[in-house]
Design a protein around this motif. Structure first.
Motif, short mmCIF file in Angstrom:
data_model
loop_
_atom_site.label_atom_id
_atom_site.label_comp_id
_atom_site.label_asym_id
_atom_site.label_seq_id
_atom_site.Cartn_x
_atom_site.Cartn_y
_atom_site.Cartn_z
N GLY A 183 0.86 -1.19 0.00
CA GLY A 183 0.00 0.00 0.00
C GLY A 183 0.89 1.24 0.00
O GLY A 183 1.74 1.41 -0.87
N GLY A 184 0.75 2.07 1.03
CA GLY A 184 1.57 3.28 1.10
C GLY A 184 2.97 2.99 1.63
O GLY A 184 3.81 3.89 1.67
N GLY A 239 -8.77 2.01 -2.18
CA GLY A 239 -7.60 1.64 -1.38
C GLY A 239 -6.32 2.38 -1.68
O GLY A 239 -5.49 2.58 -0.80
N GLY A 240 -6.15 2.83 -2.94
CA GLY A 240 -4.89 3.47 -3.31
C GLY A 240 -4.88 4.97 -3.06
O GLY A 240 -3.88 5.64 -3.36
N GLY A 273 -6.38 1.95 1.91
CA GLY A 273 -6.61 0.50 1.96
C GLY A 273 -5.90 -0.19 3.11
O GLY A 273 -6.28 -1.30 3.51
N THR A 274 -4.87 0.44 3.65
CA THR A 274 -4.17 -0.21 4.75
C THR A 274 -4.62 0.34 6.11
O THR A 274 -4.29 -0.23 7.14
CB THR A 274 -2.64 -0.07 4.60
OG1 THR A 274 -2.34 1.23 4.13
CG2 THR A 274 -2.10 -1.08 3.60
N TYR A 312 -6.76 -11.05 2.36
CA TYR A 312 -7.63 -10.11 1.65
C TYR A 312 -6.89 -8.82 1.33
O TYR A 312 -6.07 -8.35 2.12
CB TYR A 312 -8.87 -9.77 2.48
CG TYR A 312 -9.93 -10.84 2.39
CD1 TYR A 312 -10.84 -10.84 1.35
CD2 TYR A 312 -9.99 -11.87 3.33
CE1 TYR A 312 -11.80 -11.83 1.24
CE2 TYR A 312 -10.95 -12.87 3.23
CZ TYR A 312 -11.85 -12.84 2.18
OH TYR A 312 -12.79 -13.82 2.06
N ILE A 313 -7.25 -8.24 0.19
CA ILE A 313 -6.69 -6.94 -0.19
C ILE A 313 -7.85 -5.96 -0.14
O ILE A 313 -8.84 -6.11 -0.87
CB ILE A 313 -6.09 -7.00 -1.61
CG1 ILE A 313 -4.96 -8.03 -1.62
CG2 ILE A 313 -5.58 -5.63 -2.05
CD1 ILE A 313 -5.18 -9.13 -2.58
N ILE A 314 -7.72 -4.96 0.72
CA ILE A 314 -8.82 -4.00 0.88
C ILE A 314 -8.78 -3.01 -0.28
O ILE A 314 -7.77 -2.33 -0.50
CB ILE A 314 -8.72 -3.29 2.25
CG1 ILE A 314 -8.85 -4.35 3.36
CG2 ILE A 314 -9.79 -2.20 2.39
CD1 ILE A 314 -8.50 -3.87 4.74
#
Ligand code: EPU
Length: 337
Positions: A49-50, A88-89, A118-119, A174-176
């Motif tokens: 993510g970030g 999420g991004g 997302g994180t 899972y990927i949010i």
């Protein structure tokens, strides 16, 4: 969707650690994400993510999938509330600012937290008396196992202090891709009780702060204490504040009567790890390019070319000395990779 090979992740983690991804792809839609997850280029997938809550200690032998899915929209609203979704991004702080510009209340205390939308639910980000869970409605996520999409309600997400189901049972599963928050449009519940907030407002003669003024206050406080990752690499708080039992606390406070603490429940007390680390003599210390921030001992920093190993070695030393001196174990908040 372009897959790169042996890509340095130095610019993709706020600690600024120079580790490489065997393969790397940035995805800007759910379809691209699913295609990346299906890719056979590597059997291993690593979601990025970030990069603001991790410490890289080695190269990543996987297809690193950078989530770059953007979009913010007001899903619905009535006279009192707005339901706002963000993909999420999106950068977390940009999302907070979008909400403040619309005069939607609830996220202002979470201004300037690094990282992506997302994180945020994974560790239930929190600051100055507010946690994401206070406004969280639901999130959508894609299973890395069977690529299906699932919606998680607040109770499904099992939020706790810097914790959620996504850090435990569902870790890596899972990927949010999107979150939905419920914000106030009127009668904003303002969380301004924190001493540092009160002090800043008083010094600036702000009596009934607007959401924007609260956000600006938080930004000023954070900037005065926390290092800017664009200037000095860091991941915010490196450790969690330990939560101890009443028995442990009573012994501790007898020996350290001036220590700050917060009562969590009848049986649990939270002790600021920053205080423990400072009293252990580490505040502002530097070992090569790895160090402990001079204004907030909870934050470990990379002055330039520290390796993940050097940072983790410093973290171990700190943990050992805190344990020796106070009998309390502190554990990292950041994910060690
Ligand atoms: N303290 C010290 N020395 C230090 C740092 C802190 O004595 O070097 C003492 C302070 O004097 C104060 C207490 O510890 O009495 C708490 O300090 P602070 O208000 O700065 O908050 P924190 O507990 O150190 C937590 C979060 C931060 C969040 C702040 C404000 C965790 C692990 N960290 O820090 O979150 O910004 O509260 O709400 O819960 C992050 O997660 O990355 C983060 C920065």
């Amino acid at each position: 969707m372009r897959i790169e090979e042996n890509k340095s992740l130095k610019n993709y983690n706020t600690f600024g650690i120079d580790c490489a991804a065997r393969f790397f792809v940035s995805v800007s839609s759910k379809t691209e994400l699913i295609n990346a997850l299906k890719s056979t280029i590597s059997p291993n997938k690593f979601i990025l993510g970030g990069g603001s809550n991790m410490l890289l200690t080695k190269d990543i032998d996987a297809l690193v999938i950078h989530i770059n899915i953007k979009g913010i929209r007001i899903v619905s609203e009535d006279d009192e509330h707005a339901y706002v979704s963000a993909m999420g991004g999106e950068n977390w702080h940009d999302f907070v600012q979008y909400c403040i510009t619309n005069d939607f209340g609830g996220l202002e205390n979470l201004s300037l937290i690094p990282g992506n939308v997302g994180t945020a639910p994974i560790q239930n980000i929190g600051a100055y008396g507010v946690e994401l869970k206070d406004v969280f409605e639901s999130c959508k996520a894609i299973s890395s196992v069977d690529l299906s999409e699932k919606e998680f309600s607040k109770s499904d997400s099992q939020f706790g202090y810097r914790n959620s189901i996504f850090k435990n049972e569902l870790k890596g599963k899972y990927i949010i891709t999107e979150i939905l928050v419920k914000l106030s449009k009127t009668n904003h519940k303002k969380n301004i009780e924190y001493g540092v907030i009160q002090q800043y407002l008083a010094e600036n003669n702000i009596v009934n702060p607007s959401l924007k003024e609260i956000s600006e206050t938080i930004i000023k406080i954070r900037q005065s204490k926390l290092p800017d990752p664009n200037i000095i690499g860091n991941s915010g708080s490196f450790f969690k504040n330990p939560i101890v039992t009443k028995d442990v606390f009573e012994t501790f406070i007898k020996q350290n009567p001036k220590a700050p603490f917060y009562v969590i429940s009848e049986t649990e007390i939270k002790i600021p790890a920053g205080w423990l680390i400072e009293k252990s003599g580490f505040k502002g210390k530097r070992f090569g390019d790895a160090g402990v921030h001079e204004k907030q001992a909870l934050v470990l920093v990379n002055y330039g070319n520290a390796t993940g190993e050097e940072i983790i070695n410093l973290a171990h030393r700190i943990k050992d000395v805190v344990k020796e001196q106070f009998g309390i174990t502190i554990v990292p908040e950041v994910n060690i990779i």
